[in-house]
Design an enzyme around this catalytic site. Structure first.
Site, PDB file in Angstrom:
ATOM      1  N   TRP A   1      -9.065   5.494  -0.495  1.00  0.00           N
ATOM      2  CA  TRP A   1      -9.587   6.070  -1.723  1.00  0.00           C
ATOM      3  C   TRP A   1      -8.680   5.649  -2.866  1.00  0.00           C
ATOM      4  CZ3 TRP A   1      -8.558   9.402   2.513  1.00  0.00           C
ATOM      5  CH2 TRP A   1      -7.245   9.898   2.561  1.00  0.00           C
TER       6      TRP A   1
ATOM      7  N   GLU B   1      -4.912   3.293 -10.550  1.00  0.00           N
ATOM      8  CA  GLU B   1      -5.599   2.026 -10.329  1.00  0.00           C
ATOM      9  C   GLU B   1      -6.745   1.848 -11.322  1.00  0.00           C
ATOM     10  OE1 GLU B   1      -6.029   0.816  -5.956  1.00  0.00           O
ATOM     11  OE2 GLU B   1      -5.828   2.994  -5.838  1.00  0.00           O
TER      12      GLU B   1
ATOM     13  N   CYS C   1       0.824  -1.209   0.000  1.00  0.00           N
ATOM     14  CA  CYS C   1       0.000   0.000   0.000  1.00  0.00           C
ATOM     15  C   CYS C   1       0.859   1.261   0.000  1.00  0.00           C
ATOM     16  CB  CYS C   1      -0.934   0.006   1.207  1.00  0.00           C
ATOM     17  SG  CYS C   1      -2.014   1.461   1.254  1.00  0.00           S
TER      18      CYS C   1
ATOM     19  N   ARG D   1      -0.099   4.611   3.090  1.00  0.00           N
ATOM     20  CA  ARG D   1      -0.012   4.335   4.519  1.00  0.00           C
ATOM     21  C   ARG D   1       0.205   5.558   5.397  1.00  0.00           C
ATOM     22  NH1 ARG D   1       4.391  -0.278   4.679  1.00  0.00           N
ATOM     23  NH2 ARG D   1       4.622   0.032   2.425  1.00  0.00           N
TER      24      ARG D   1
END
Length: 365
Positions: free
Chosen positions: A244, A249, A72, A75
């Protein structure tokens, strides 16, 4: 996960002790309280073979799992996670209502809130643990047809499962799938998501009208639903969470990948690009404009989103915060670098230790 992975009582206490010591220290809880809590946990494990987290332990454990998530890039915001304690649910109807609440409150009319809902943990005495069958709470269906897939190819198998349970979609490229939920009996129950809960963003470009004419859209929030949360030896097999979107992506993966919506040829056509040779770099040009369209559209509709350059800068701040607190930053390089122009970010020129720290989120069958 199979039930053989549930810790034995001795191992469970060791895992609990490791988590309690770390989290109580970070939360500045007095040592006397920590030792008393460990004594209570030992007694509880000896009596019933497991133990129950307090709401404070559950909340901080979910936040630490986000902080420890090597894949991720977002973070920096781990401390802002809102936790819905849903360990009390006893049936899938209650489970569905919690998830509907999660979708509504996390979407927040576009001002997205990081959130997780945590359902009862797996038990060594249960035949099957609680599960959400969806990969994401909100995702589009994929229908296999003679002329190819309509919708999302990544959803074909799950769509087939939903159809076998009696669900019927409209057959469009953007049908929102229902929730499929099960508790300890393992029997699936199907729950269509109320239409008003699902915020979607139509995709248009600020300058290229043809892109808007393609009829593309995407849902506002990525609710990851099929991972297992592990905190102090306790396995929460139903614990959907969201942050979000980072624009890539959607624009560089979901809508662009050959095995997903594969829209780059259509974007190139809308731009009037020469696609007869890779030498023209038509894919690169189409990819950039698609990502511009995604970022533009989310902003125009008041939905939280971040571009990959800003996200990389936020991760740099996260790295500094962790270093300032004498914590090593772990990560998986191949996931942290963005799929668009990665060499323009510091992440591309960095290296990371992919050590798995606990608490954490794990894939499950």
């Amino acid at each position: 996960m199979n039930m053989s992975e549930i810790a034995t009582e001795g191992l469970l206490y060791k895992q609990a002790e490791q988590y309690i010591r770390e989290s109580y220290h970070e939360r500045s809880v007095p040592q006397s309280q920590m030792l008393a809590r460990l004594s209570d946990i030992r007694d509880e494990i000896n009596e019933i073979g497991t133990y129950n987290h307090t709401i404070e332990e559950l909340t901080y454990g979910a936040k630490l799992a986000w902080r420890n998530s090597n894949r991720c890039i977002g973070r920096l915001f781990w401390e802002s996670l809102t936790v819905i304690d849903a360990r009390h649910v006893t049936n899938t109807d209650e489970m569905a209502q919690v998830l509907f609440r999660h979708i509504r409150e996390a979407t927040n009319e576009g001002r997205i809130k990081p959130m997780i809902s945590i359902f009862p943990p797996a038990s060594s005495r249960a035949v099957k643990p609680p599960r959400i069958w969806n990969h994401q709470l909100v995702r589009y269906a994929g229908y296999e047809t003679e002329s190819g897939v309509i919708g999302d190819p990544a959803s074909v198998a799950f769509t087939t499962t939903c159809l076998s349970l009696g669900w019927r979609g409209a057959g469009s490229a953007f049908d929102v799938l229902p929730l499929v939920l099960s508790l300890e009996d393992g029997e699936p129950s199907l729950y269509p998501i109320p239409e008003e809960l699902v915020k979607e963003v139509p995709i248009a470009h600020p300058h290229i009208e043809g892109i808007g004419e393609l009829g593309l859209k995407w849902y506002a929030v990525p609710f990851v639903a099929d991972m297992r949360l592990e905190i102090g030896g306790i396995h929460y097999t139903a614990a959907p969470f969201n942050g979000w979107y980072m624009g890539t992506e959607i624009g560089a993966r979901n809508l662009a990948d050959d095995d997903r919506y594969n829209m780059l040829p259509d974007i190139a056509a809308a731009m009037g690009l020469d696609t007869t040779s890779a030498f023209t770099l038509w894919k690169d040009r189409a990819l950039v404009e698609l990502n511009i369209a995604v970022l533009h559209s989310f902003r125009e509709h008041g939905v939280t989103i971040v571009d990959h350059h800003t996200a990389a800068g936020q991760f740099k701040r996260f790295q500094k915060n962790e270093n300032d607190n004498d914590r090593d930053v772990t990560g998986r390089w191949s996931w942290l670098i963005p799929p668009l122009s990665p060499a323009t970010t510091h992440l591309f020129h960095s290296s990371f230790d992919d050590e798995i720290k606990l608490p954490n989120y794990f894939y499950q069958n």
